[in-house]
Design a protein around this motif. Structure first.
Motif, mmCIF file in Angstrom:
data_model
loop_
_atom_site.group_PDB
_atom_site.id
_atom_site.type_symbol
_atom_site.label_atom_id
_atom_site.label_comp_id
_atom_site.label_asym_id
_atom_site.label_seq_id
_atom_site.Cartn_x
_atom_site.Cartn_y
_atom_site.Cartn_z
ATOM 1 N N ASN A 100 -6.008 -37.842 -20.037
ATOM 2 C CA ASN A 100 -6.012 -38.296 -18.650
ATOM 3 C C ASN A 100 -5.250 -37.359 -17.706
ATOM 4 O O ASN A 100 -5.604 -37.248 -16.535
ATOM 5 C CB ASN A 100 -5.394 -39.697 -18.579
ATOM 6 C CG ASN A 100 -4.974 -40.078 -17.180
ATOM 7 O OD1 ASN A 100 -5.802 -40.388 -16.329
ATOM 8 N ND2 ASN A 100 -3.665 -40.037 -16.919
ATOM 9 N N ALA A 101 -4.212 -36.690 -18.186
ATOM 10 C CA ALA A 101 -3.334 -35.922 -17.307
ATOM 11 C C ALA A 101 -4.110 -34.871 -16.522
ATOM 12 O O ALA A 101 -5.004 -34.208 -17.057
ATOM 13 C CB ALA A 101 -2.221 -35.264 -18.117
ATOM 14 N N GLY A 102 -3.760 -34.720 -15.267
ATOM 15 C CA GLY A 102 -4.427 -33.722 -14.436
ATOM 16 C C GLY A 102 -3.673 -33.489 -13.149
ATOM 17 O O GLY A 102 -2.730 -34.210 -12.818
ATOM 18 N N VAL A 103 -4.081 -32.456 -12.436
ATOM 19 C CA VAL A 103 -3.517 -32.167 -11.120
ATOM 20 C C VAL A 103 -4.647 -32.154 -10.094
ATOM 21 O O VAL A 103 -5.756 -31.706 -10.373
ATOM 22 C CB VAL A 103 -2.759 -30.820 -11.093
ATOM 23 C CG1 VAL A 103 -1.485 -30.920 -11.906
ATOM 24 C CG2 VAL A 103 -3.624 -29.667 -11.581
ATOM 25 N N SER A 104 -4.338 -32.673 -8.915
ATOM 26 C CA SER A 104 -5.298 -32.696 -7.808
ATOM 27 C C SER A 104 -4.790 -31.726 -6.741
ATOM 28 O O SER A 104 -3.943 -32.079 -5.917
ATOM 29 C CB SER A 104 -5.421 -34.109 -7.225
ATOM 30 O OG SER A 104 -5.884 -35.020 -8.201
ATOM 31 N N VAL A 105 -5.280 -30.508 -6.796
ATOM 32 C CA VAL A 105 -4.836 -29.461 -5.876
ATOM 33 C C VAL A 105 -6.062 -28.891 -5.187
ATOM 34 O O VAL A 105 -7.047 -28.560 -5.843
ATOM 35 C CB VAL A 105 -4.079 -28.344 -6.629
ATOM 36 C CG1 VAL A 105 -3.571 -27.297 -5.639
ATOM 37 C CG2 VAL A 105 -2.925 -28.929 -7.433
ATOM 38 N N PHE A 106 -5.988 -28.787 -3.870
ATOM 39 C CA PHE A 106 -7.161 -28.402 -3.097
ATOM 40 C C PHE A 106 -6.854 -27.235 -2.168
ATOM 41 O O PHE A 106 -5.710 -27.030 -1.758
ATOM 42 C CB PHE A 106 -7.681 -29.593 -2.288
ATOM 43 C CG PHE A 106 -7.945 -30.810 -3.128
ATOM 44 C CD1 PHE A 106 -9.016 -30.836 -4.005
ATOM 45 C CD2 PHE A 106 -7.114 -31.916 -3.069
ATOM 46 C CE1 PHE A 106 -9.264 -31.941 -4.800
ATOM 47 C CE2 PHE A 106 -7.352 -33.026 -3.852
ATOM 48 C CZ PHE A 106 -8.432 -33.044 -4.717
#
Length: 309
Positions: free
Chosen positions: A95-101
């Motif tokens: 599940n782990a993640g990063v939301s970088v835009f």
């Protein structure tokens, strides 16, 4: 302990990024279903709040493992720690993640390395570390890779994030065929807007990862972006839908109902792009063999290269 009974009662699950957001929602839904849990975390305060929730419910405390999902040695050690503690492991939720835009045309190598390293590389590390242990365990077992609706819907500010989620989608849809002969279920989950603090990812860029090519985003801009998440689905609801999808052996778990128009547009655009011409018999035969092989694989048969020609 939970008084629930069902197919997951007593099953051991490892969930990454499990003390906030969707990961916590999954952990709570699993606990309510009677599962025993090992949870990865990064932040001590979040871990403490999660421990308090389990204590308040009277549930067995999870095995908490501090883990950076990009750390392959750490992931391997975590898998061994789970097996040493519980004896077996039956469910893996990556599940782990990063939301970088940011605008993809301005991205640096470091932006690619970080976002792909966590969102795709973290899934890879989970699979390589845990699949041997899942295969060695008995009874009902399952892998869930949490991607995002970005696995279907690209956006102008989300190029690398989208690429990472497309990659998780492709990997998971293929992996399902490989795990079926082992009696292990496999699901791709693509949540949409959820009430989490994912918008803070840009503030957590690791030291030493290298400089970003994205324009600097102010705290005020990020906080404004974060207001959208307040409209999101409760993480526990997402977790409950993941549990239901696992139980039903669904290969694809979609949690949000609002994307019908998007999928209709994707279908129409894709069908319109197909050339309006007849295909030769040889190619038609090969594609039919592929379809039949995929159906057989989903039923648990091992597919070899010879089956595709």
């Amino acid at each position: 302990m939970s008084n629930q009974t069902g197919p997951w009662q007593g099953r051991v699950a490892f969930v990454t990024g499990a003390v906030t957001g969707i990961g916590l929602g999954v952990a709570q839904a699993f606990a309510d279903a009677g599962m025993r849990l090992a949870l990865s975390y990064r932040n001590e305060d979040d871990k403490a709040r999660t421990a308090q929730w389990f204590a308040g419910k009277g549930y067995e405390q999870p095995l908490f493992i501090k883990l950076d999902v990009t750390d392959r040695d750490g992931f391997a050690a975590a898998a061994q720690q789970v097996v040493d503690h519980f004896g077996e492991v039956h469910v893996l939720v990556n599940n782990a993640g990063v939301s970088v835009f940011g605008p993809t045309d301005e991205a640096s190598y470091a932006d690619y390395d970080w976002i792909m390293g966590v969102n795709f590389g973290g899934v890879v590390n989970g699979l390589v570390s845990f699949l041997p242990h899942l295969k060695a365990s008995q009874g009902r077992r399952h892998v869930v890779n949490v991607a995002s609706m970005a696995a279907f819907l690209p956006g102008p500010q989300a190029g690398i994030y989208t690429a990472s989620k497309f990659a998780v989608r492709g990997l998971t849809e293929s992996l399902r065929y490989n795990l079926a002969p082992h009696g292990i279920g496999c699901s791709l989950c693509c949540p949409a807007l959820t009430r989490t603090n994912a918008w803070t990812s840009a503030l957590k860029r690791p030291d030493g990862i290298g400089n970003s090519g994205f324009p600097e985003t102010s705290q005020a801009q990020l906080e404004q972006f974060g207001t959208a998440f307040e409209e999101g689905m409760d993480p526990y609801e997402v977790g409950s839908k993941i549990l239901a999808g696992m139980t039903a052996q669904d290969g694809l778990i979609l949690t949000h109902p609002e994307h019908g128009p998007d999928f209709e547009e994707i279908h129409e655009r894709t069908m319109a792009a197909l050339p309006q011409e007849d295909a030769p018999e040889g190619r038609l035969r090969i594609e039919q063999l592929r379809r039949e092989a995929m159906k057989a694989a989903e039923q648990g048969l091992v597919i070899e290269l010879d089956d595709l020609t």
